[in-house]
Design an enzyme around this catalytic site. Structure first.
Site, short mmCIF file in Angstrom:
data_model
loop_
_atom_site.label_atom_id
_atom_site.label_comp_id
_atom_site.label_asym_id
_atom_site.label_seq_id
_atom_site.Cartn_x
_atom_site.Cartn_y
_atom_site.Cartn_z
N ALA A 1 -3.25 2.00 -4.15
CA ALA A 1 -3.16 1.79 -2.70
C ALA A 1 -2.09 0.75 -2.33
O ALA A 1 -1.55 0.78 -1.22
CB ALA A 1 -4.52 1.38 -2.14
N ARG B 1 -0.18 7.81 3.19
CA ARG B 1 0.21 7.76 1.77
C ARG B 1 1.65 8.18 1.55
O ARG B 1 2.17 8.15 0.44
CB ARG B 1 -0.71 8.63 0.92
CG ARG B 1 -2.14 8.14 0.88
CD ARG B 1 -2.98 8.92 -0.11
NE ARG B 1 -4.38 8.82 0.26
CZ ARG B 1 -5.19 7.83 -0.11
NH1 ARG B 1 -4.75 6.86 -0.88
NH2 ARG B 1 -6.45 7.81 0.29
N ASN C 1 1.79 2.59 -11.50
CA ASN C 1 1.04 3.31 -10.47
C ASN C 1 0.36 2.21 -9.64
O ASN C 1 -0.69 1.71 -10.02
CB ASN C 1 -0.01 4.24 -11.10
CG ASN C 1 -0.78 5.01 -10.02
OD1 ASN C 1 -0.70 4.67 -8.83
ND2 ASN C 1 -1.52 6.02 -10.43
N ARG D 1 -0.81 14.47 1.03
CA ARG D 1 -2.11 13.93 1.43
C ARG D 1 -2.01 13.31 2.84
O ARG D 1 -1.22 13.78 3.65
CB ARG D 1 -2.59 12.94 0.36
CG ARG D 1 -2.77 13.62 -1.00
CD ARG D 1 -3.28 12.65 -2.04
NE ARG D 1 -4.58 12.11 -1.67
CZ ARG D 1 -5.14 11.04 -2.25
NH1 ARG D 1 -4.50 10.41 -3.23
NH2 ARG D 1 -6.32 10.61 -1.86
N ARG E 1 -14.05 8.46 -9.55
CA ARG E 1 -13.67 8.51 -8.13
C ARG E 1 -13.03 9.87 -7.80
O ARG E 1 -12.19 10.37 -8.55
CB ARG E 1 -12.69 7.38 -7.79
CG ARG E 1 -11.30 7.62 -8.34
CD ARG E 1 -10.34 6.46 -8.21
NE ARG E 1 -9.92 6.14 -6.88
CZ ARG E 1 -8.64 5.86 -6.54
NH1 ARG E 1 -7.68 5.91 -7.44
NH2 ARG E 1 -8.33 5.54 -5.32
N SER F 1 -2.02 11.87 -8.07
CA SER F 1 -2.05 12.91 -7.02
C SER F 1 -0.67 13.02 -6.38
O SER F 1 0.19 12.16 -6.58
CB SER F 1 -3.09 12.53 -5.96
OG SER F 1 -2.68 11.36 -5.27
N GLU G 1 7.88 4.96 -10.91
CA GLU G 1 6.62 4.96 -10.15
C GLU G 1 5.89 6.28 -10.45
O GLU G 1 6.50 7.33 -10.44
CB GLU G 1 6.98 4.87 -8.67
CG GLU G 1 5.82 5.00 -7.71
CD GLU G 1 6.31 5.03 -6.24
OE1 GLU G 1 7.54 5.06 -6.00
OE2 GLU G 1 5.44 5.06 -5.37
N PRO H 1 -5.28 -0.88 -8.28
CA PRO H 1 -6.70 -0.86 -7.93
C PRO H 1 -7.34 0.53 -7.96
O PRO H 1 -6.75 1.50 -7.49
CB PRO H 1 -6.74 -1.44 -6.51
CG PRO H 1 -5.35 -1.40 -6.02
CD PRO H 1 -4.46 -1.48 -7.21
N ASN H 2 -8.52 0.56 -8.52
CA ASN H 2 -9.37 1.76 -8.59
C ASN H 2 -8.92 2.80 -9.62
O ASN H 2 -9.64 3.78 -9.85
CB ASN H 2 -9.54 2.42 -7.21
CG ASN H 2 -10.10 1.46 -6.19
OD1 ASN H 2 -11.17 0.88 -6.42
ND2 ASN H 2 -9.41 1.25 -5.09
N TYR I 1 -8.28 13.18 -8.34
CA TYR I 1 -7.71 12.45 -9.48
C TYR I 1 -8.10 13.02 -10.84
O TYR I 1 -7.68 12.48 -11.87
CB TYR I 1 -8.11 10.97 -9.40
CG TYR I 1 -7.63 10.30 -8.13
CD1 TYR I 1 -6.26 10.14 -7.90
CD2 TYR I 1 -8.53 9.88 -7.14
CE1 TYR I 1 -5.81 9.54 -6.73
CE2 TYR I 1 -8.08 9.27 -5.97
CZ TYR I 1 -6.72 9.11 -5.77
OH TYR I 1 -6.27 8.52 -4.62
N HIS J 1 2.22 8.58 -9.70
CA HIS J 1 0.95 8.80 -8.99
C HIS J 1 0.27 10.02 -9.58
O HIS J 1 0.92 11.04 -9.83
CB HIS J 1 1.19 9.03 -7.50
CG HIS J 1 1.83 7.84 -6.84
ND1 HIS J 1 1.12 6.72 -6.50
CD2 HIS J 1 3.12 7.59 -6.52
CE1 HIS J 1 1.94 5.82 -5.99
NE2 HIS J 1 3.17 6.33 -6.00
N HIS K 1 1.44 1.59 -0.75
CA HIS K 1 1.70 1.81 0.67
C HIS K 1 1.66 0.54 1.49
O HIS K 1 1.85 0.57 2.70
CB HIS K 1 0.67 2.81 1.22
CG HIS K 1 0.36 3.93 0.27
ND1 HIS K 1 1.30 4.88 -0.07
CD2 HIS K 1 -0.75 4.24 -0.46
CE1 HIS K 1 0.77 5.71 -0.95
NE2 HIS K 1 -0.47 5.35 -1.21
N ASP L 1 8.90 -6.81 -4.14
CA ASP L 1 9.76 -7.97 -4.39
C ASP L 1 9.69 -8.42 -5.85
O ASP L 1 10.72 -8.81 -6.42
CB ASP L 1 9.34 -9.15 -3.49
CG ASP L 1 9.86 -8.99 -2.06
OD1 ASP L 1 10.67 -8.08 -1.81
OD2 ASP L 1 9.43 -9.79 -1.20
#
Ligand code: DQA
Length: 143
Positions: free
Chosen positions: A77, A111, A74, A107, A18, A102, A98, A10-11, A23, A100, A80, A87
């Site tokens: 949100a 996070r 990635n 942070r 944003r 940032s 994985e 998301p986002n 970012y 990210h 977390h 799963d």
């Protein structure tokens, strides 16, 4: 290693708009182009998927079972919060990295914990777009 599925949560589609101080200011389209260019230069086939919906991300992970050799994710949100994404990754059992944009360790406290890290064999955090290239390089070298 041939086919890599890249999932952005998301986002991430609003990258460039944003919080550019966090970012970066390059738009999402340029991230997708960057990933495709890097993959082509490494001889990898890549599919880039983005969704703002947890269930859609889980459906796409399950689809990877028959379509992909590895996953770069990635989870944004959902990193977390989502035991369901963790799963799904465990169920499918593909090599997973994985990423990210940032540095989540530098942070807010909330996070710092990642459910996905409990399965992912590697986490790359804080390298912006390059993190995706680093993830592809890692997978291409190892598998
Ligand atoms: C992010 C970090 C997450 O904490 C955040 O919720 C995001 C993006 C990153 O790429 O830095 O949406 O995954």
């Amino acid at each position: 290693m041939k086919k890599i599925l890249v999932i952005n949560g998301p986002n991430i589609n609003l990258t460039g708009i944003r919080e550019p101080d966090v970012y970066g200011s390059r738009p999402y389209d340029s991230l997708v182009g960057f990933i495709h260019d890097k993959a082509a230069s490494m001889g990898l086939e890549v599919c880039v998927y983005q969704s703002n919906h947890e269930g859609c991300i889980i459906d796409r992970i399950q689809q990877a079972l028959t379509e992909s050799d590895a996953i770069i994710i990635n989870p944004a949100a959902y990193t977390h919060t989502s035991i369901a994404i963790l799963d799904a990754l465990k169920a499918v059992g593909l090599p997973t990295v994985e990423v990210h944009l940032s540095d989540i360790s530098q942070r807010e406290e909330f996070r710092r914990f990642s459910y996905v890290s409990l399965y992912a064999e590697k986490t790359i955090s804080g390298h912006g777009f390059d993190g995706y290239a680093m993830a592809m390089e890692y997978l291409a070298e190892k598998y």
